[in-house]
Design an enzyme around this catalytic site. Structure first.
Site, short mmCIF file in Angstrom:
data_model
loop_
_atom_site.label_atom_id
_atom_site.label_comp_id
_atom_site.label_asym_id
_atom_site.label_seq_id
_atom_site.Cartn_x
_atom_site.Cartn_y
_atom_site.Cartn_z
N TYR A 65 -1.29 -3.37 -7.01
CA TYR A 65 -1.13 -4.07 -5.74
C TYR A 65 -2.46 -4.15 -4.98
O TYR A 65 -3.17 -3.13 -4.85
CB TYR A 65 -0.06 -3.38 -4.86
N ARG A 85 1.72 -12.32 -0.99
CA ARG A 85 0.37 -12.56 -0.48
C ARG A 85 -0.28 -13.78 -1.12
O ARG A 85 0.14 -14.25 -2.18
CB ARG A 85 -0.52 -11.34 -0.81
N ARG A 116 0.86 -1.19 0.00
CA ARG A 116 0.00 0.00 0.00
C ARG A 116 0.89 1.24 0.00
O ARG A 116 1.88 1.30 0.73
CB ARG A 116 -0.90 0.02 1.23
N CYS A 137 0.92 -8.10 13.09
CA CYS A 137 0.91 -8.45 14.51
C CYS A 137 0.08 -9.71 14.75
O CYS A 137 -0.31 -9.99 15.89
CB CYS A 137 0.39 -7.28 15.34
N HIS A 189 -10.67 -2.26 11.70
CA HIS A 189 -9.58 -3.13 11.23
C HIS A 189 -9.43 -4.28 12.24
O HIS A 189 -8.48 -4.30 13.03
CB HIS A 189 -8.31 -2.27 11.14
N LYS A 219 -9.60 -2.18 1.69
CA LYS A 219 -9.25 -1.05 2.56
C LYS A 219 -10.02 0.22 2.17
O LYS A 219 -10.46 0.98 3.03
CB LYS A 219 -7.75 -0.79 2.52
N SER A 256 -1.00 -4.06 11.21
CA SER A 256 -0.53 -5.07 10.25
C SER A 256 0.71 -5.77 10.82
O SER A 256 1.51 -5.15 11.52
CB SER A 256 -0.16 -4.40 8.91
N ASP A 308 -9.58 -9.56 9.09
CA ASP A 308 -9.02 -8.23 8.80
C ASP A 308 -10.00 -7.08 9.05
O ASP A 308 -9.58 -6.02 9.49
CB ASP A 308 -8.55 -8.18 7.33
C1 OXD Z 1 -2.96 -4.55 5.67
C2 OXD Z 1 -3.64 -5.67 5.00
O1 OXD Z 1 -2.07 -3.93 5.07
O2 OXD Z 1 -4.54 -6.27 5.60
O3 OXD Z 1 -3.33 -4.24 6.82
O4 OXD Z 1 -3.32 -5.97 3.83
MN MN Z 2 -5.18 -5.27 7.38
#
Ligand code: OXD
Ligand code: MN
Length: 597
Positions: free
Chosen positions: A203, A381, A75, A256, A232, A212, A254, A283
């Site tokens: 991406y 990913r 991102r 964690c 989130h 997002k 992210s 997520d």
């Molecule tokens: C993030 C994702 O970047 O879930 O938080 O991809």
């Molecule tokens: Mn995320």
């Protein structure tokens, strides 16, 4: 693919698609109907033109590999804007641009960007189609990779279109790869127009606009207006042997461990208790207050867009099973047998392969600066359907979602926060969430141990002024007769030599069990200045050999550290000037008093 007829009858949708086609100049317009047949055709076309690579279909049926441009792997927060009439409305937490200028700037890049390409029209629902929790979007894109990912991540097709044709509102999402040029890349959100424009990227987080962009940035704006929460957060159910399931929602920044926690398997020592974990989401959570005065949640997504490196049978056995079929891998290593690999995957490190940039790779390769070259990109990913997951919750498709007993915040703190603590009440819990932070590790660029404040793990995703977001959280608490309890966890505390004190992963269930017992008022706790901390004996440590010293360190609340932390919290709160809710400043002062008492 042959162009198909306009199946839409909704004037607003038809006019918008025509306007955007006029701007982007595609050769064709194809409507995505969500059928398996159309998906197969798209896959074949994408394989033919090299957008995706077919993997070993015997070992990984329905799986493909995609490689992004090398400067398009994450991102791009600095190119992400919230465009509202007033700058104040986006707050210091967002990049702002005036809508007129934003449409002009992005419009210049979109102009004729789809020449020689097809524009796909994807009607999608975030959340079960027809649920009052759900929101509809339509994404226009010139990327088959995006279409194939959206088919996994969202509910796509005729039922959604029917809803729009019946007059339903929708978020207008426009995406073009354009030239995939980082200097001509913009991710624009227009919450006042319910519109997203993303150009110049391929991406996931920038281009799967249901994720997002819609489900967090636009949804958080709508949620404030409509009195709900877009967060989130993972959602998981914990079933006890009597069959009773308790649900929790947890927000971590992210990297964690949200995905791993959402699919937890019980550790050996707790197996005798017969718990089962059910995954609702990993997520994003959309939460509403129901007529029972409690908070209910759905996962608006229908797929996982997970980080590959580190995923293996130890860290997440359920995910290893999930990604065995119908999965799109992005930027991982391709092995000679047509399967895939990443750093921290199961089994032997392959002797050779093709790396995420498409170059021949073998272990130990170094770049010109002597740095080890990884086979997979660190942010590689997989996109995979939730329904593949062996722990998927049977309530995934329920329109009403699941009732939430606990909201859990968490961060990566080497020293400060104990393994778990409970907020005194909702308002204090909002303070705990608003002061969330995570420390950088050696694995991340930047100064080790440096703290980045990330309230509710929403810093990159809150689509409006975060001071108003905190006020909204406080208001939501007032709306609930039975609000969930709020907790904070920290799996990452270390000793003086930097070694983790807590094993994490499966053993986190021991902490979740304590949280649930607290929610059901079954056990007491230690009142400390920061909140309620467990009596060590109340956490089931069967099968875990942790010394008394380690346990004490895990749960310690060191006043000097917290007083130091408050200085950085104060700097953060002051960024919001007079918009910061006085109630959170009061919580701040109360904490100072308790620490100094
Ligand atoms: C993030 C994702 O970047 O879930 O938080 O991809
Ligand atoms: Mn995320």
């Amino acid at each position: 693919m042959k162009k198909n007829k306009f199946p839409a009858t909704n004037k607003k949708l038809i006019n918008w698609v025509k306007d955007m086609a006029r701007l982007c100049g595609p050769d064709n317009i194809v409507w995505i109907d969500g059928s398996a047949k159309q998906q197969r055709v798209l896959e074949e076309e994408a394989v033919k033109n090299g957008e995706i690579i077919s993997l070993n279909q015997k070992k990984l049926p329905g799986c493909f590999l995609h490689r992004t441009a090398i400067d398009d792997v994450a991102r791009t927060e600095h190119l992400t804007f919230i465009c509202t009439k007033k700058k104040r409305d986006v707050g210091p937490n967002n990049n702002w641009m005036r809508p007129k200028l934003a449409y002009k700037k992005a419009g210049d890049i979109f102009r004729n960007a789809m020449r020689g390409r097809t524009m796909y029209v994807i009607p999608f629902s975030m959340g079960p189609v027809g649920s009052e929790f759900s929101k509809i979007g339509v994404e226009l894109t010139d990327s088959r990779y995006v279409v194939l990912n959206m088919l996994i991540m969202t509910r796509v097709g005729k039922d959604v279109l029917k809803q729009i044709n019946n007059g339903g509102d929708f978020t207008k999402c426009l995406h073009s790869k354009a030239e995939l040029d980082i200097n001509r890349r913009l991710i624009m959100h227009f919450p006042e127009d319910n519109t997203i424009w993303s150009v110049g990227s391929g991406y996931g987080g920038n281009v799967l606009l249901g994720k997002k962009c819609l489900s967090l940035r636009i949804a958080s704006f709508l949620a404030k207006k409509e009195m709900w929460l877009a967060e989130h957060m993972l959602i998981m159910g914990i079933e006890d042997p009597s069959g009773h399931v308790e649900y929790i929602a947890a927000a971590f920044p992210s990297a964690c461990g949200k995905t791993n926690l959402a699919m937890l398997l019980p550790p050996e020592g707790l197996k005798r208790k017969g718990y089962r974990i059910w995954t609702v989401g990993d997520d994003i959570a959309w939460l509403r207050v129901d007529s029972d005065g409690a908070l209910w949640a759905i996962n608006p997504e229908s797929g996982f867009f997970g980080v590959a490196p580190g995923t293996n049978s130890q860290t997440n056995p359920s995910m290893v099973k999930t990604i065995k079929k119908n999965t799109i891998f992005t930027n991982v290593l391709r092995k000679p047998d047509g399967t895939v690999w990443w750093e921290g995957a199961d089994g032997q490190v392959p002797k050779e392969g093709v790396d995420w940039q498409g170059r021949p790779w073998k272990p130990g390769l170094r770049d010109a600066d002597g740095k080890l070259i990884t086979g997979a990109h660190p942010n590689s990913r997989f996109t995979t359907p939730v329904e593949n997951c062996p722990t998927v919750s049977f309530r995934m498709e329920q329109h009403h979602g699941v009732p939430i007993s606990a909201v859990v915040f968490g961060g990566r703190r080497a020293h400060l926060a104990p393994l778990v603590y409970e907020a005194f009440n909702w308002q204090h819990g909002v303070f705990v969430g608003s002061t969330m932070a995570s420390e950088r590790t050696a694995a991340q660029v930047g100064k080790i141990g440096e703290v980045r404040r990330d309230p509710m793990a929403m810093l990159p995703f809150c689509g409006y002024n975060m001071a108003d977001y905190f006020k909204h959280w406080l208001k939501m608490g007032k709306k609930m007769k039975n609000p969930p309890k709020i907790f904070h966890v920290n799996w990452f505390r270390t000793d003086e030599s930097g070694k983790f004190l807590w094993p994490g992963f499966r053993d986190n269930l021991r902490v979740i069990e304590w949280i649930i017992e607290r929610c059901n008022n079954k056990i007491g706790a230690n009142k400390t200045p920061i909140g309620f901390v467990p009596n060590i004996a109340d956490i089931d440590m069967t099968g875990l050999k942790l010394s008394k010293t380690i346990l004490e360190k895990l749960f310690a609340v060191r006043k000097e550290d917290w007083l130091e932390e408050l200085k950085s919290i104060s700097i953060f709160f002051k960024k919001f000037k007079k918009d910061m809710p006085p109630k959170l400043w009061k919580e701040y002062r109360d904490l100072v008093k308790r620490l100094k008492a």
